[in-house]
Design an enzyme around this catalytic site. Structure first.
Site: not given
Ligand code: PEP
Length: 255
Positions: A12, A10, A102, A215, A100, A171, A177
């Protein structure tokens, strides 16, 4: 049922024409060694909508699938700034992320809207990667199971037996992040709950992949991917660095 692991990046809101080209060329060149010629694990990159037209042709002939990051619930009309599933389809993505955290957090997306987005994607022949996950406050209040079940139930309710066509991504919001990863045991526990919920909803639940996201990186991927109900990863930060992303794909291929 054996499910082929899926590692989806992803990006982003990151990238530029120049940076995308370098990243994708490095991924395409490195994939055969990492993924065992595409037999051991599947890979995808979910890119910002304006770059679908650039990245699609760069991926052609490779085993890396194209994905988008969001889709409108509407097919067309007066919805300034939105991108519909039929529009996405013209660029050939296999996947689109929906719900997501976000989007839920900064754009107020509700469970019902996320479910409708999944439906719009499926109607256009694009596989939605449906994200669910609890906040830190919800985890600390002991609500993790209830939250993810509520989020997935909305998608099952709207999509019925088509639920077997989606990919689910667990998630935990507190892990995205932040550099804080759920332990393999914490993640597996939630994945098992989601797996049971899918099983109750569909006779074809065995094919639904449940990804972990939050992460995940080259160092922790193998232990997460070794869990019985973790069928891959949704990768944010580490998907922007070709060597890291390729190492995660290699861990999935070996798991
Ligand atoms: C994501 O954006 O779905 C995500 C898991 O980000 P990160 O791996 O940076 O935590």
């Amino acid at each position: 049922m054996t499910r082929k692991k899926l590692i989806a990046g992803n990006w982003k809101m990151n990238g530029s024409l120049e940076a995308n080209e370098a990243l994708v060329r490095a991924l395409v060149a490195g994939l055969p060694a990492a993924a065992g010629h595409g037999k051991g694990a599947e890979a995808a990159v979910c890119v910002p909508a304006p770059y679908l037209a650039q990245v699609g042709p760069l991926l052609r002939g490779s085993d890396i699938a194209l994905g988008a990051q969001d889709v409108s619930v509407h097919a067309a009309g007066a919805y300034t700034g939105e991108v519909s599933a039929p529009m996405l389809r013209e660029f050939g993505p296999r996947y689109v992320i929906v719900g997501h955290s976000e989007r839920r957090q900064y754009h107020g997306e509700t469970d019902a809207q996320v479910a409708d987005k999944a439906k719009a994607a499926l109607a256009a022949g694009i596989t939605p990667i449906v994200c669910v996950g609890e906040t830190l406050a919800e985890r600390e209040a002991g609500q993790t199971e209830a939250v993810v079940k509520r989020q997935l139930a909305a998608v099952i309710h709207v999509n019925g037996h088509c639920i077997s066509e989606v990919v689910v991504a667990y998630e935990p919001v507190w892990a995205i992040g932040t550099g804080k990863t759920a332990t393999p045991e914490q993640a597996q526990q939630v994945h098992a709950v989601l797996r049971a919920q899918l099983h109750a909803a569909s006779t074809h639940d065995g094919r639904v992949r449940i990804l972990y996201g939050g992460s995940m990186n080259a160092a922790n991927a193998a232990s997460l991917l070794a869990q019985p109900d973790i069928d891959g990863g949704l990768i944010g930060g580490a998907s922007l660095k070709a060597p890291d992303f390729l190492q995660i794909i290699a861990a999935a291929a070996a798991a």
